[in-house]
Design an enzyme around this catalytic site. Structure first.
Site, short mmCIF file in Angstrom:
data_model
loop_
_atom_site.label_atom_id
_atom_site.label_comp_id
_atom_site.label_asym_id
_atom_site.label_seq_id
_atom_site.Cartn_x
_atom_site.Cartn_y
_atom_site.Cartn_z
N THR A 27 0.76 -0.60 -0.42
CA THR A 27 -0.47 0.52 -0.21
C THR A 27 1.57 1.47 0.45
O THR A 27 2.04 1.60 0.22
CB THR A 27 -0.41 0.01 1.30
OG1 THR A 27 0.58 0.29 2.51
CG2 THR A 27 -1.92 -1.56 1.23
N ALA A 56 3.36 -1.25 4.47
CA ALA A 56 2.68 0.16 5.66
C ALA A 56 3.61 1.26 5.20
O ALA A 56 4.84 0.96 5.41
CB ALA A 56 1.80 -0.11 6.13
N ILE A 82 7.20 -2.46 7.38
CA ILE A 82 7.37 -1.01 7.26
C ILE A 82 8.09 -0.41 5.30
O ILE A 82 9.50 -0.31 5.28
CB ILE A 82 8.24 -0.27 8.25
CG1 ILE A 82 7.78 -1.31 9.97
CG2 ILE A 82 8.23 1.31 8.26
CD1 ILE A 82 6.38 -0.99 9.62
N LYS A 83 7.60 0.66 5.04
CA LYS A 83 7.85 1.17 3.84
C LYS A 83 8.80 2.78 4.45
O LYS A 83 7.53 3.18 4.99
CB LYS A 83 6.63 1.44 2.88
CG LYS A 83 7.14 1.39 1.42
CD LYS A 83 5.79 1.18 0.89
CE LYS A 83 6.10 1.40 -0.61
NZ LYS A 83 4.48 0.80 -1.54
N VAL A 84 9.85 2.70 3.87
CA VAL A 84 10.33 4.48 3.54
C VAL A 84 11.15 4.60 2.56
O VAL A 84 11.14 3.92 1.50
CB VAL A 84 11.63 3.96 4.64
CG1 VAL A 84 11.01 3.21 6.17
CG2 VAL A 84 12.14 3.30 4.76
#
Ligand code: G3P
Length: 217
Positions: A27, A56, A82-84
């Site tokens: 997402t 996310a 975790i998307k960074v």
């Protein structure tokens, strides 16, 4: 090659998960806005629809802020990734989180040099955006080729997650190159199942079957 779906639409995710071919979900803030749902609530729901990683994305731009947001997001479920963004602060956050055993997807990657940095930061996934690369006059698939070569040269374990996929050819080329994962909108994934000759073939078989007057069972 793993198949992730790029959406926050839970009905679409459930539909694809039922095929047994779905390996995860990605997402981003745009997709969350499109779903029109509470971020934490919809992410929790998505995490129950797949055992695979669910990306996310943090929205803070600084390392401390990213860590704070990641702390909230990773509590949602064990399969949260975790998307960074691919920035200095994003990669600092990536290093810290993967060091603690949390999956990290480094997103908005547009060059092989950036992908090299993501691997050095210990990223679980790197997301090169092929469609946006093409849109801007660059060759998206050549970027995937370069990243594959570089990662193989040094045996980096970071998985190449081809993102911003627009059509089936992007998927096919990703598989030819040996990308680890693709993430695509539901319509693109569903399109892969279809072929005009499959549909025509079914039509012909059913017409002939009707002539036999038989039924199975
Ligand atoms: O989730 C990241 C990426 O897949 C976005 O794609 O179509 O907005 O360029 P797109």
């Amino acid at each position: 090659m793993k198949f992730f779906v790029d959406t926050a639409d839970t009905a679409e995710i459930a539909d694809l998960a039922a095929t047994g071919l779905l390996d995860g979900v990605t997402t981003n803030p745009t997709l969350i806005a499109k779903a029109g749902r509470d971020f934490l609530e919809v992410t929790a729901e998505i995490c129950k629809l797949t055992d695979g990683p669910v990306s996310a994305e943090v929205v803070a731009l600084d390392h401390a802020g990213m860590l704070r947001e990641a702390e909230i997001l990773r509590k949602i479920a064990d399969n949260v990734c975790i998307k960074v963004p691919l920035t200095i602060d994003g990669l600092k956050t990536c290093k810290a989180l993967t060091g603690e055993g949390t999956m990290v997807n480094v997103t908005l990657c547009f060059s092989a040099a950036q992908a090299l940095l993501a691997a050095k930061a210990g990223a679980t996934f790197v997301s090169p955006f092929v469609g946006r690369h093409d849109d801007n006059g660059f060759d998206g698939m050549a970027l995937i080729d370069d990243i594959r070569l570089i990662y193989d040269n040094y045996d980096y374990r970071t998985q190449i997650l081809v993102a911003s996929i627009r059509h089936g050819i992007h998927v096919l080329e990703s598989a030819r190159i040996g990308a680890d994962v693709i993430t695509a909108p539901p319509a693109v994934i569903k399109g892969l199942f279809r072929h005009v000759l499959t549909e025509k073939g079914i039509e012909g078989f059913l017409a002939d079957w009707a002539k036999t007057g038989q039924s199975i069972g």
